[in-house]
Scaffold this motif. Structure first.
Motif, mmCIF file in Angstrom:
data_model
loop_
_atom_site.group_PDB
_atom_site.id
_atom_site.type_symbol
_atom_site.label_atom_id
_atom_site.label_comp_id
_atom_site.label_asym_id
_atom_site.label_seq_id
_atom_site.Cartn_x
_atom_site.Cartn_y
_atom_site.Cartn_z
ATOM 1 N N PHE A 117 -20.003 26.331 45.708
ATOM 2 C CA PHE A 117 -20.234 25.651 46.994
ATOM 3 C C PHE A 117 -19.882 26.290 48.054
ATOM 4 N N ASP A 146 -23.647 24.317 52.962
ATOM 5 C CA ASP A 146 -24.486 23.947 51.832
ATOM 6 C C ASP A 146 -25.113 22.368 52.113
ATOM 7 N N LEU A 201 -26.111 18.900 49.995
ATOM 8 C CA LEU A 201 -26.413 18.642 48.743
ATOM 9 C C LEU A 201 -26.855 17.421 48.657
ATOM 10 N N SER A 251 -16.954 18.761 51.758
ATOM 11 C CA SER A 251 -18.217 18.345 52.055
ATOM 12 C C SER A 251 -18.157 16.930 52.867
ATOM 13 N N ASP A 255 -20.018 23.264 39.862
ATOM 14 C CA ASP A 255 -19.359 22.660 40.898
ATOM 15 C C ASP A 255 -18.642 21.366 40.645
ATOM 16 N N ARG A 262 -21.438 19.086 39.107
ATOM 17 C CA ARG A 262 -23.099 19.447 39.323
ATOM 18 C C ARG A 262 -22.961 20.911 38.275
ATOM 19 N N TYR A 315 -25.912 23.835 38.005
ATOM 20 C CA TYR A 315 -26.972 24.365 38.664
ATOM 21 C C TYR A 315 -27.892 25.204 37.738
ATOM 22 N N ALA A 375 -31.432 26.388 43.445
ATOM 23 C CA ALA A 375 -31.267 24.969 44.370
ATOM 24 C C ALA A 375 -31.500 23.862 43.665
ATOM 25 N N SER A 422 -29.707 17.222 41.303
ATOM 26 C CA SER A 422 -28.964 17.706 42.139
ATOM 27 C C SER A 422 -29.704 18.603 42.956
ATOM 28 N N LYS A 457 -29.766 21.708 46.374
ATOM 29 C CA LYS A 457 -29.134 22.331 47.402
ATOM 30 C C LYS A 457 -29.901 23.118 47.947
#
Length: 172
Positions: free
Chosen positions: A27, A31, A33, A65, A111, A142, A144, A148, A169, A171
């Motif tokens: 993160f 960013d 999200l 965030s 994350d 999350r 990944y 993204a 999710s 990004k």
């Protein structure tokens, strides 16, 4: 010999820097999200439910965030031994997340986050329509699998929040 050694050093430096340049960060500030998913569990002690919804957050700090979330929740419940009734609610809330996984995780694609949720919900059934307060906490993860795009799982507790959600999710 010096040329070969110099070439090897340059290659080693380039491979380390190129690897870190393409490494996926957990993160970062800036960013954007987006979570889109399904959930369930109803509200509190009121029977089962099904929900669809999403959240959007923007990184305002290296670990923080802020954003919003909205869900569409369908659930059934009954008081004691009375008949079951169907409800629909639309919780809309502001949310914040502290991305704490950066402190101890070495998995860049993962994350971990948690934070408060505060807003309102539009509730109703065939006899009643009204609003209520949404207040609670959320915690999730999350992962990944692409830089993204990933998957998420989130658990919440409090008043008028969806207890569990899973989905995709993104990004930006």
């Amino acid at each position: 010999m010096k040329k070969i050694l110099s070439t090897l050093i340059v290659i080693a430096i380039l491979s380390v820097t190129s690897k870190s340049a393409f490494a996926q960060e957990q993160f970062q500030k800036g960013d954007k999200l987006l979570n889109v998913g399904i959930g369930g569990g109803g509200y509190g002690f009121y029977g089962g439910g099904f929900a669809v919804g999403g959240s959007f957050e923007v990184g305002v700090h290296e670990f923080i965030s802020v954003g919003a979330q909205a869900d569409l929740n369908f659930y059934n419940y009954s008081y004691s031994f009375g008949p079951k009734d169907s409800y629909v609610s639309v919780p809309i809330a502001a949310r914040g997340s502290y991305h704490y996984g950066k402190h101890f995780l070495t998995i860049n694609a993962l994350d971990l986050y948690a934070g408060p949720v505060l807003g309102f919900s539009i509730d109703g059934n065939k006899y009643y329509t009204g609003t209520s307060i949404v207040i609670g906490v959320q915690a999730g993860a999350r992962y990944y699998f692409k830089p993204a795009m990933g998957v998420f799982a989130e658990f919440s507790g409090g008043s008028n929040v969806i207890p569990a959600k899973v989905g995709l999710s993104f990004k930006f």
